[in-house]
Scaffold this active site. Sequence first.
Site, PDB file in Angstrom:
ATOM      1  N   ARG A  44      10.069  26.789  20.441  1.00 26.07           N
ATOM      2  CA  ARG A  44       8.739  26.327  20.025  1.00 26.07           C
ATOM      3  C   ARG A  44       8.295  25.116  20.834  1.00 26.07           C
ATOM      4  O   ARG A  44       7.094  24.875  20.999  1.00 26.07           O
ATOM      5  CB  ARG A  44       8.740  26.030  18.535  1.00 26.07           C
ATOM      6  CG  ARG A  44       9.602  24.869  18.091  1.00 26.07           C
ATOM      7  CD  ARG A  44       9.960  24.911  16.626  1.00 26.07           C
ATOM      8  NE  ARG A  44      10.892  26.001  16.329  1.00 26.07           N
ATOM      9  CZ  ARG A  44      11.327  26.294  15.112  1.00 26.07           C
ATOM     10  NH1 ARG A  44      10.910  25.581  14.068  1.00 26.07           N
ATOM     11  NH2 ARG A  44      12.169  27.285  14.915  1.00 26.07           N
TER      12      ARG A  44
ATOM     13  N   LYS B 249      25.199  25.718  19.386  1.00 27.96           N
ATOM     14  CA  LYS B 249      25.442  26.953  18.659  1.00 27.96           C
ATOM     15  C   LYS B 249      26.942  27.208  18.561  1.00 27.96           C
ATOM     16  O   LYS B 249      27.731  26.710  19.368  1.00 27.96           O
ATOM     17  CB  LYS B 249      24.807  28.145  19.400  1.00 27.96           C
ATOM     18  CG  LYS B 249      23.306  28.171  19.454  1.00 27.96           C
ATOM     19  CD  LYS B 249      22.842  29.404  20.220  1.00 27.96           C
ATOM     20  CE  LYS B 249      21.328  29.444  20.351  1.00 27.96           C
ATOM     21  NZ  LYS B 249      20.661  29.676  19.062  1.00 27.96           N
TER      22      LYS B 249
END
Length: 476
Positions: free
Chosen positions: A327, A253
């Site tokens: 996920r 990120k």
Amino acid sequence: MVEVKAVSSGADLSGRTVIAGVLTGLQPIPGSEAVFGQVEPRVMDIAGFEGKVGQVLSTPVGSGVAMLVGLGDEVSFESLRAGAGNAVRAVKAESAICLLGGVDIEGATRAVVEGLALGGYQFRPYKTKTEGKLKVKRVELPGADEGTVAAALIGVEATNLSRTWTNTPAMDKAPEEIAKVIIEEAEAAGLEVELWDFERIQREKLGALLGVAAGSDRPPVLLVLSHKPDSATKHLGLVGKGITFDSGGLSLKTAAFMEEMKDDMSGGGVVAAATIAVARYQLSLRVTTVIPFTDNAVGGNATRPGDVLRPGTGPTIEVLNTDAEGRLILADGLGVVRRYEPDFIVDVATLTGAAKVALGDQIGAVFASDSDVAASILQAASRAGEPFWELPLFRGYRKSLDSEIADIKNITGGRYGGAIAAALFLSEYAGDGPWAHLDIAGPARCRETAGEQVKGGSGAGVRTLLELAMTLADTD
């Protein structure tokens, strides 16, 4: 948290800080007339107080203080809760007495209790100075039903637990550390607890969780909480995303996007707190809650884009972006909770920026296996006063997750529909029964303090899950 307590309706108001409600146009609500009548009109005029939402006016009257709270154009559950939250932060005494619950609307006492106890939340373990600390420690509600107050506080206290776990810096909530903190609260509430350590996770072959954890020197754990009353005939399974810090892994990120990534275990905190609340309510509903905890870090062993992970059950996964890690651990979390054979599964996660783009930072997204499941979640959220909105689990997008070398890939590679794609991914591991996915990427953090909301971790979803559990228990 501020103590909220029911007292006799004949409580003496003299010499006290008394919270009273006022509508736009300077009309006091029922129960607040006497206090409002003691405030000189010129005082309100000078202060510009008109009874608008968010306005609070404190002024001496006799030997005490009148605190007028603006409720807007009409009294509602929401305006009472927000008004109580605004009021509690403005109190300058150690105790106050609140008259907002005197109005005759359904749930008035609950609304005021939630406003006071949520609005009075502060996270201060790292503060060394007293500036900004609330002085008020106790608020009394004259004439309130003690049982109603106690019931409301269960949901509030659980929400504040979740807030605290989210607000705690990542340095102090390694996977095993945050699990132990939750276990202490869970055991005090009477829940059964299992903690799977790294070796157990390896034996269970939870390859997706292990893949995300591979870059960190803090080993993963998987926490299982169980509420198993003998009278229960229904079984709710909960799964929460427990990323204790998300660097993005090798798909790193930017610095700006990393600043709030201690929040990425919010889903895990929400389902744990909701389960604790279920136990404290002693609901006749079996609940099994699974939370995989891990960092998503950068290290020599970190999963690389293009690697393939093998969850404990379900499709193999080609990882194209290591920052789509939530996920992955949920795939294993869903696989584990299914072993306990629940009738209804809900997972909660700060999963996608796409959900925030679609709905903003105050509304959570709901995806569900069918319309009845979605309706049950939305009805529970409405009763809880937590904004959620259904987004479509559009099966036409499933093909975009096909992988050339594995059964499924963790991102589509396209720009659009990211929240839907993530929900479709999770549906592959949720089984064939009723299932809902709550994406709380937006509302997991409050951006400003207003009403019952306090800047920082929000606990969004705790009271929705509690309301859902109550409904399931009532329909046994």
